[in-house]
Design a protein around this motif. Structure first.
Motif, PDB file in Angstrom:
ATOM      1  N   ARG A 198       0.830  -1.211   0.000  1.00 37.40           N
ATOM      2  CA  ARG A 198       0.000   0.000   0.000  1.00 37.40           C
ATOM      3  C   ARG A 198       0.864   1.259   0.000  1.00 37.40           C
ATOM      4  NH1 ARG A 198      -4.217  -0.391   4.722  1.00 37.40           N
ATOM      5  NH2 ARG A 198      -4.884   1.577   3.821  1.00 37.40           N
ATOM      6  N   ILE A 199       1.889   1.266   0.852  1.00 34.57           N
ATOM      7  CA  ILE A 199       2.766   2.438   0.940  1.00 34.57           C
ATOM      8  C   ILE A 199       3.553   2.608  -0.355  1.00 34.57           C
ATOM      9  CG2 ILE A 199       4.768   3.421   2.136  1.00 34.57           C
ATOM     10  CD1 ILE A 199       3.622   2.124   4.718  1.00 34.57           C
ATOM     11  N   SER A 200       4.031   1.518  -0.911  1.00 43.70           N
ATOM     12  CA  SER A 200       4.761   1.592  -2.190  1.00 43.70           C
ATOM     13  C   SER A 200       3.880   2.161  -3.295  1.00 43.70           C
ATOM     14  CB  SER A 200       5.268   0.211  -2.602  1.00 43.70           C
ATOM     15  OG  SER A 200       6.252  -0.225  -1.717  1.00 43.70           O
ATOM     16  N   ALA A 201       2.633   1.746  -3.330  1.00 42.27           N
ATOM     17  CA  ALA A 201       1.702   2.260  -4.341  1.00 42.27           C
ATOM     18  C   ALA A 201       1.521   3.770  -4.190  1.00 42.27           C
ATOM     19  CB  ALA A 201       0.357   1.544  -4.231  1.00 42.27           C
ATOM     20  N   ILE A 202       1.438   4.236  -2.962  1.00 41.90           N
ATOM     21  CA  ILE A 202       1.301   5.674  -2.714  1.00 41.90           C
ATOM     22  C   ILE A 202       2.571   6.404  -3.152  1.00 41.90           C
ATOM     23  CG2 ILE A 202       1.192   7.423  -0.886  1.00 41.90           C
ATOM     24  CD1 ILE A 202      -0.873   5.657   0.486  1.00 41.90           C
ATOM     25  N   GLU A 203       3.739   5.846  -2.832  1.00 40.14           N
ATOM     26  CA  GLU A 203       5.001   6.478  -3.241  1.00 40.14           C
ATOM     27  C   GLU A 203       5.093   6.596  -4.763  1.00 40.14           C
ATOM     28  OE1 GLU A 203       7.980   5.282   0.404  1.00 40.14           O
ATOM     29  OE2 GLU A 203       7.776   3.874  -1.249  1.00 40.14           O
ATOM     30  N   PHE A 204       4.731   5.538  -5.481  1.00 38.21           N
ATOM     31  CA  PHE A 204       4.764   5.587  -6.942  1.00 38.21           C
ATOM     32  C   PHE A 204       3.755   6.592  -7.484  1.00 38.21           C
ATOM     33  CE2 PHE A 204       6.708   1.260  -6.611  1.00 38.21           C
ATOM     34  CZ  PHE A 204       7.938   1.622  -7.120  1.00 38.21           C
TER      35      PHE A 204
ATOM     36  N   GLU B  33       1.466  14.721  -6.612  1.00 39.10           N
ATOM     37  CA  GLU B  33       0.575  15.169  -5.539  1.00 39.10           C
ATOM     38  C   GLU B  33       0.481  14.076  -4.473  1.00 39.10           C
ATOM     39  OE1 GLU B  33      -3.226  16.191  -7.112  1.00 39.10           O
ATOM     40  OE2 GLU B  33      -2.395  17.569  -8.592  1.00 39.10           O
ATOM     41  N   TYR B  34       0.235  14.505  -3.253  1.00 39.40           N
ATOM     42  CA  TYR B  34       0.084  13.569  -2.149  1.00 39.40           C
ATOM     43  C   TYR B  34      -1.382  13.168  -2.003  1.00 39.40           C
ATOM     44  CZ  TYR B  34       4.826  14.706  -0.792  1.00 39.40           C
ATOM     45  OH  TYR B  34       6.191  14.861  -0.785  1.00 39.40           O
ATOM     46  N   PRO B  35      -1.688  11.869  -2.080  1.00 42.42           N
ATOM     47  CA  PRO B  35      -3.073  11.411  -1.923  1.00 42.42           C
ATOM     48  C   PRO B  35      -3.433  11.366  -0.427  1.00 42.42           C
ATOM     49  CG  PRO B  35      -1.651   9.546  -2.365  1.00 42.42           C
ATOM     50  CD  PRO B  35      -0.795  10.778  -2.428  1.00 42.42           C
ATOM     51  N   ILE B  36      -3.783  12.504   0.118  1.00 41.58           N
ATOM     52  CA  ILE B  36      -4.011  12.651   1.558  1.00 41.58           C
ATOM     53  C   ILE B  36      -4.974  11.608   2.125  1.00 41.58           C
ATOM     54  CG2 ILE B  36      -4.799  14.233   3.374  1.00 41.58           C
ATOM     55  CD1 ILE B  36      -2.070  14.965   2.063  1.00 41.58           C
ATOM     56  N   PRO B  37      -6.137  11.346   1.512  1.00 40.42           N
ATOM     57  CA  PRO B  37      -7.034  10.330   2.090  1.00 40.42           C
ATOM     58  C   PRO B  37      -6.381   8.952   2.211  1.00 40.42           C
ATOM     59  CG  PRO B  37      -8.210  11.634   0.472  1.00 40.42           C
ATOM     60  CD  PRO B  37      -6.759  12.014   0.359  1.00 40.42           C
TER      61      PRO B  37
ATOM     62  N   ILE C 212      -3.888   9.082   5.172  1.00 37.95           N
ATOM     63  CA  ILE C 212      -4.634   9.043   6.442  1.00 37.95           C
ATOM     64  C   ILE C 212      -5.121   7.637   6.721  1.00 37.95           C
ATOM     65  CG2 ILE C 212      -6.765   9.798   7.582  1.00 37.95           C
ATOM     66  CD1 ILE C 212      -6.328  12.539   6.174  1.00 37.95           C
ATOM     67  N   ASP C 213      -5.616   6.956   5.702  1.00 37.27           N
ATOM     68  CA  ASP C 213      -6.099   5.584   5.861  1.00 37.27           C
ATOM     69  C   ASP C 213      -4.984   4.651   6.326  1.00 37.27           C
ATOM     70  OD1 ASP C 213      -8.073   3.471   5.622  1.00 37.27           O
ATOM     71  OD2 ASP C 213      -6.956   2.841   3.831  1.00 37.27           O
ATOM     72  N   ILE C 214      -3.802   4.786   5.759  1.00 37.84           N
ATOM     73  CA  ILE C 214      -2.678   3.945   6.162  1.00 37.84           C
ATOM     74  C   ILE C 214      -2.269   4.223   7.596  1.00 37.84           C
ATOM     75  CG2 ILE C 214      -0.187   3.650   5.828  1.00 37.84           C
ATOM     76  CD1 ILE C 214      -0.700   3.516   2.875  1.00 37.84           C
ATOM     77  N   VAL C 215      -2.168   5.490   7.955  1.00 38.15           N
ATOM     78  CA  VAL C 215      -1.793   5.841   9.335  1.00 38.15           C
ATOM     79  C   VAL C 215      -2.813   5.271  10.317  1.00 38.15           C
ATOM     80  CG1 VAL C 215      -1.490   7.741  10.974  1.00 38.15           C
ATOM     81  CG2 VAL C 215      -0.463   7.873   8.707  1.00 38.15           C
TER      82      VAL C 215
END
Length: 90
Positions: free
Chosen positions: A28-34, A41-45, A48-51
């Motif tokens: 999940r984190i890798s997908a967000i980094e890519f 842009e940072y996908p804030i939602p 937040i979901d990961i945190v």
């Protein structure tokens, strides 16, 4: 992230408490980094979901994060937002 990256790079997921959850979180984190690299842009939602997933994980899963300085920001510090207070905000 250091622990997740190490476990992935060395394929030593058995060093984690719950292999399936740690692998899923790494993906999940890798997908967000890519996504950040691709779009800029940072996908804030999603962040937040990961945190929240890490914070609310049962037991000692993700204990590395739960014992970190960052996790202390999420503790209840007793502040209550009251309308009568001068710094009231919504």
């Amino acid at each position: 992230m250091d622990m997740l990256r190490t476990a992935n790079a060395l394929s030593k997921w058995d060093m984690t408490l719950d292999t399936a959850q740690y692998k899923r979180m790494y993906q999940r984190i890798s997908a967000i980094e890519f996504s950040i690299l691709r779009i800029g842009e940072y996908p804030i939602p999603s962040i937040i979901d990961i945190v929240n997933s890490i914070r609310l994980a049962k037991g000692n899963v993700f204990a590395e994060w739960k014992n970190s300085e960052t996790a202390k920001f999420f503790e209840d510090h007793g502040y209550k937002n009251k309308k009568q207070a001068g710094g009231y905000f919504f």
